[in-house]
Design an enzyme around this catalytic site. Sequence first.
Site, PDB file in Angstrom:
ATOM      1  N   GLU A 286       0.870  -1.183   0.000  1.00 58.91           N
ATOM      2  CA  GLU A 286       0.000   0.000   0.000  1.00 58.91           C
ATOM      3  C   GLU A 286       0.900   1.224   0.000  1.00 58.91           C
ATOM      4  O   GLU A 286       1.737   1.377   0.892  1.00 58.91           O
ATOM      5  CB  GLU A 286      -0.918  -0.026   1.220  1.00 58.91           C
ATOM      6  CG  GLU A 286      -1.911  -1.178   1.169  1.00 58.91           C
ATOM      7  CD  GLU A 286      -2.649  -1.251  -0.155  1.00 58.91           C
ATOM      8  OE1 GLU A 286      -3.174  -0.224  -0.608  1.00 58.91           O
ATOM      9  OE2 GLU A 286      -2.688  -2.343  -0.755  1.00 58.91           O
ATOM     10  N   CYS A 321      -1.476   9.399   3.843  1.00 61.30           N
ATOM     11  CA  CYS A 321      -1.552   8.981   2.433  1.00 61.30           C
ATOM     12  C   CYS A 321      -2.839   9.487   1.815  1.00 61.30           C
ATOM     13  O   CYS A 321      -2.928   9.712   0.623  1.00 61.30           O
ATOM     14  CB  CYS A 321      -1.463   7.468   2.332  1.00 61.30           C
ATOM     15  SG  CYS A 321      -2.710   6.656   3.317  1.00 61.30           S
TER      16      CYS A 321
END
Length: 527
Positions: A286, A321
């Site tokens: 990720e 993020c």
Amino acid sequence: MLSEFSNEPLTDFTKPENKAAMEAALATVRAEFGREYPVVIGGERITGLATYESINPSHKSQLLGRFNKATKQHVEHALDAAWKAFESWKRQPVDVRAGLLVKTADLMRQRKHEFSATMVYEVGKTWPEADADTAEAIDFLEFYAREAYRWGGEQPITKIATEDNALVYVPLGVGGVIPPWNFPLAIMAGMTSAGVVTGNCIVMKPSSDAPWIAYRFFALLEEAGMPPGVVNFLSGSGAEVGDPLVMSPRLRFISFTGSKEVGLHINEEAAKTQPGQLWIKRVVAEMGGKDAIIVDRDYKNLDEAAAAVVASAFGFQGQKCSACSRLIVDDAIYDKFVPMVVEKTKAIRIGPPEEGSSQFGPVVNASALKKIKEYIDKGKGEGKLLAGGEVRDAEGFYVEPTVIADVAPDATISQEEIFGPVLAVTRAKDFDDALRIANNTQFGLTGAVFTDDESKLDRAREEFFVGNLYLNRKCTGALVGVHPFGGFNMSGTDSKAGGRDYLGLFLQAKAISRKKAVAPQPAGVGE
Ligand code: NAD
């Protein structure tokens, strides 16, 4: 039987009793400053190695802890210990493995503010941001414990008369967990606990910027009854621990969350088959984001939209993020809306996060500060600086919340992940143009659209290419179970952490088929 999953409530720090509890936890954790922490392999504590320091980014001379530095040799020992532990851990019933997570969640709940206080000091989270990180870690533990029963139970399969058939999920083996520093408790605990509850054993390499909170979690797992070797704690650098771990033929899978650059490097190295390797390593990676919020001319409550943009862009100093780093505003409201964002940005209270009144702390370290400043300087040439722009690094690594307007969609600050408090604002001709701009990076993690026009919301559902799309709300703050999380394109493998697909990434399915005995034919039939 476990009760139905629900999210851990967040703490209201305006209540005097909660404020007092957090202040007490900060004092408790402060009293632990400066200790030394071991590498732990198979339950054995190893010290006497070279060490590195974890420091407080808001007071850069403040030492939080010294961490022993594992080496390649420790990676080998940790893999031995993990494979040894795997032989018995994989045979434990779900009750035992899920029970470990529930017990760990229970203990964490009791000491919730100490975990949050550790993150206030170690990575500069404000109280609410640290509290949300701890709540998310508890959620992962509780959610994956419940999910383990579902994956461990009977699986639907088509029946046929001549055979008894079943599909069971078995663990993969030993995996490496490599977390980032920005959700240093939630993401680290989520990846580790998902691995463990599915019967795997783990070698965990915490981020060098956040080893203290990782150690606190590791010690909690031990306290909750985790057998030695099920998780091994290898503090150390990416190059000295991460690379040998990723490249080892004895590693079965890697669970990584971090930057695109390191994620792609890991993916590439893991794909090379090493002598003696028996499997294709599974990589879950990720990675970064360049997340956009579109504000359309048909949205009435612009004040609410401006507040959502500011929360998404500058929560935890933009170091998420999911943070909004691109604001795309319809030409018809641009000149009215952008000043509203600027005004709210300028009102943010900057200060050391151990003070409960701080809304905005430092960035994580000196190199992050330098990199962000370089982007700001570049951005000043790519647009118009409307707020912030300066660094304040006498005491800690502070970068002002920064808004740069009139930025072209293909400018550097519109395309590259800065991972700091910098918002690039772009003018869109209309909604079509806004969607086109939103989709024009290599990332695809989160995004949000503010409009009251249902047909435009439908178009966003269809065309905004991100793993987590938010309509008329901010683009940060995914909740476990509610918003399974993961991105498209260079944002990663879309693992959907905190969702029902996630544990499958740590398992492989085995189909077992048994022929039914044929009943003997009665004598004389057919003659
Ligand atoms: P990073 O890539 O620098 O580091 C992540 C981890 O990888 C750390 O533990 C680091 O020590 C380790 N590492 C570094 N080099 C390595 C190597 N050669 N081999 C093995 N491991 C190595 O990322 P970071 O700065 O810790 O975190 C910020 C990044 O993470 C941002 O890009 C952010 O967008 C991303 N992130 C993504 C998500 C998501 O769910 N998509 C969530 C949080 C953070």
